[in-house]
Design a protein around this motif. Structure first.
Motif, PDB file in Angstrom:
ATOM      1  N   PRO A 134     -18.067 -16.286 -27.025  1.00  0.00           N
ATOM      2  CA  PRO A 134     -17.633 -15.223 -27.940  1.00  0.00           C
ATOM      3  C   PRO A 134     -18.394 -15.211 -29.257  1.00  0.00           C
ATOM      4  O   PRO A 134     -18.486 -14.169 -29.906  1.00  0.00           O
ATOM      5  CB  PRO A 134     -16.148 -15.530 -28.147  1.00  0.00           C
ATOM      6  CG  PRO A 134     -15.986 -16.963 -27.791  1.00  0.00           C
ATOM      7  CD  PRO A 134     -16.993 -17.243 -26.725  1.00  0.00           C
ATOM      8  N   SER A 135     -18.987 -16.336 -29.621  1.00  0.00           N
ATOM      9  CA  SER A 135     -19.701 -16.375 -30.897  1.00  0.00           C
ATOM     10  C   SER A 135     -21.075 -15.731 -30.821  1.00  0.00           C
ATOM     11  O   SER A 135     -21.598 -15.259 -31.832  1.00  0.00           O
ATOM     12  CB  SER A 135     -19.847 -17.827 -31.377  1.00  0.00           C
ATOM     13  OG  SER A 135     -20.652 -18.573 -30.479  1.00  0.00           O
ATOM     14  N   THR A 136     -21.664 -15.694 -29.625  1.00  0.00           N
ATOM     15  CA  THR A 136     -23.013 -15.146 -29.471  1.00  0.00           C
ATOM     16  C   THR A 136     -23.063 -13.931 -28.552  1.00  0.00           C
ATOM     17  O   THR A 136     -24.009 -13.141 -28.620  1.00  0.00           O
ATOM     18  CB  THR A 136     -23.972 -16.208 -28.913  1.00  0.00           C
ATOM     19  OG1 THR A 136     -23.554 -16.569 -27.586  1.00  0.00           O
ATOM     20  CG2 THR A 136     -23.981 -17.453 -29.797  1.00  0.00           C
ATOM     21  N   GLY A 137     -22.061 -13.794 -27.694  1.00  0.00           N
ATOM     22  CA  GLY A 137     -22.072 -12.722 -26.705  1.00  0.00           C
ATOM     23  C   GLY A 137     -22.970 -13.009 -25.529  1.00  0.00           C
ATOM     24  O   GLY A 137     -23.105 -12.173 -24.625  1.00  0.00           O
ATOM     25  N   GLU A 138     -23.598 -14.188 -25.510  1.00  0.00           N
ATOM     26  CA  GLU A 138     -24.493 -14.558 -24.417  1.00  0.00           C
ATOM     27  C   GLU A 138     -23.734 -15.337 -23.345  1.00  0.00           C
ATOM     28  O   GLU A 138     -22.744 -16.011 -23.640  1.00  0.00           O
ATOM     29  CB  GLU A 138     -25.650 -15.415 -24.954  1.00  0.00           C
ATOM     30  CG  GLU A 138     -26.563 -14.692 -25.935  1.00  0.00           C
ATOM     31  CD  GLU A 138     -27.271 -13.519 -25.284  1.00  0.00           C
ATOM     32  OE1 GLU A 138     -27.693 -13.664 -24.118  1.00  0.00           O
ATOM     33  OE2 GLU A 138     -27.395 -12.468 -25.942  1.00  0.00           O
ATOM     34  N   PRO A 139     -24.193 -15.256 -22.097  1.00  0.00           N
ATOM     35  CA  PRO A 139     -23.554 -16.043 -21.041  1.00  0.00           C
ATOM     36  C   PRO A 139     -23.603 -17.534 -21.345  1.00  0.00           C
ATOM     37  O   PRO A 139     -24.580 -18.023 -21.931  1.00  0.00           O
ATOM     38  CB  PRO A 139     -24.381 -15.707 -19.787  1.00  0.00           C
ATOM     39  CG  PRO A 139     -24.985 -14.376 -20.080  1.00  0.00           C
ATOM     40  CD  PRO A 139     -25.269 -14.385 -21.559  1.00  0.00           C
TER      41      PRO A 139
END
Length: 285
Positions: A134-139
């Motif tokens: 959730p902090s980066t939006g990356e998998p």
């Protein structure tokens, strides 16, 4: 190896079709040839050839039963394939086609139009998003978005496979009457329909792609007296592109194999690689 089996199945067809005077008898003959190819594929697996990791020969004979289905990943980054390899490029192309067809719904139900105009549900396409930080939006590490196919329901697959044999039996009827013509657009479409129906109706948990390609090479050689060169990824094209897209691929890529020379088999290879359509390693089911 596939060419040898295509010739053996061609013999089965010739024997079963000798004296066949009805559509039902012709349908039964094509199904018998299909069963011959399916048994060959199983025996190949018994000998330890063409089995995927963590799979065995029993998987080739096991059917996708009622209430069951199989899923296959299209995303190139989920199978350990080398970026830039032929496998990567092909799956990247098909993944993009699938994403465009799904749109924002992230899901698509292929609907197959049979030769009488009725429709039946084919396979499905799904986009599955990976869990994300959730902090980066990356998998999260070790996770990736996936595009997958899911086989049609059991009853629909039975209808589709039968429809394939029926379309081929119609072409055999034209052959018996002396009117079969590989250059006839309507007859070429009938063969494309038979191929699409078969691709949409896989029966076994493993090995279906080799069975389909070998059987279709046999059938084409019989009804048109000419061995075909099938599109390289005919099964994947059928699952991803939809009926219209599959027809376009067949129109553009299906061609005739060179006539055999002395001592060469009558049925040529079921596929030939080209630089842009090489079949990915590891995708033989």
């Amino acid at each position: 190896m596939q060419a040898a089996e295509a010739n053996a199945a061609l013999g089965v067809l010739a024997e079963r079709l000798e004296g066949a005077g009805s559509q039902a008898e012709r349908v039964a003959a094509f199904e018998a040839a299909y069963r011959h190819v399916a048994e060959w594929r199983y025996q190949v697996a018994v000998q330890g050839q063409w089995t995927r990791p963590y799979a065995d020969a029993d998987d080739v004979r096991a059917t996708i039963g009622e209430g069951g289905y199989m899923r296959y990943r299209l995303s190139p980054g989920t199978g350990g394939r080398e970026p830039g390899s032929p496998a990567w490029k092909l799956l990247s192309e098909l993944e993009q086609v699938a994403l465009e067809r799904m749109g924002q719904d992230h899901h698509l139900q292929n609907v197959v139009t049979l030769r009488d105009g009725t429709t039946v549900n084919g396979n499905q396409l799904h986009y599955i998003a990976a869990p994300r930080d959730p902090s980066t939006g990356e998998p999260y590490p070790g996770h990736a978005d996936q595009v997958i196919t899911q086989t049609a329901a059991y009853a629909d697959r039975e209808v589709l496979r039968r429809a394939s044999f029926e379309a081929l039996a119609e072409l055999e009827g034209a052959r018996a009457e002396g009117t079969a013509d590989v250059q006839d657009p309507a007859q070429r479409q009938a063969f494309a329909d038979a191929a699409y129906f078969l691709v949409q109706g896989p029966e076994f948990r493993r090995g279906s792609d080799a069975i389909m390609r070998t059987f279709l090479a046999t059938a084409h050689t019989r009804v048109f007296d000419a061995a075909p060169v099938l599109p390289q990824a005919v099964d994947l094209d059928g699952m991803v592109r939809g009926q219209e897209g599959f027809n376009r691929v067949m129109h553009e890529q299906l061609r005739l194999a060179p006539a055999p020379t002395v001592n060469e088999p009558a049925a040529a290879t079921t596929e030939r690689a080209t630089p842009t359509r090489t079949r990915p390693d590891g995708l033989t089911r």
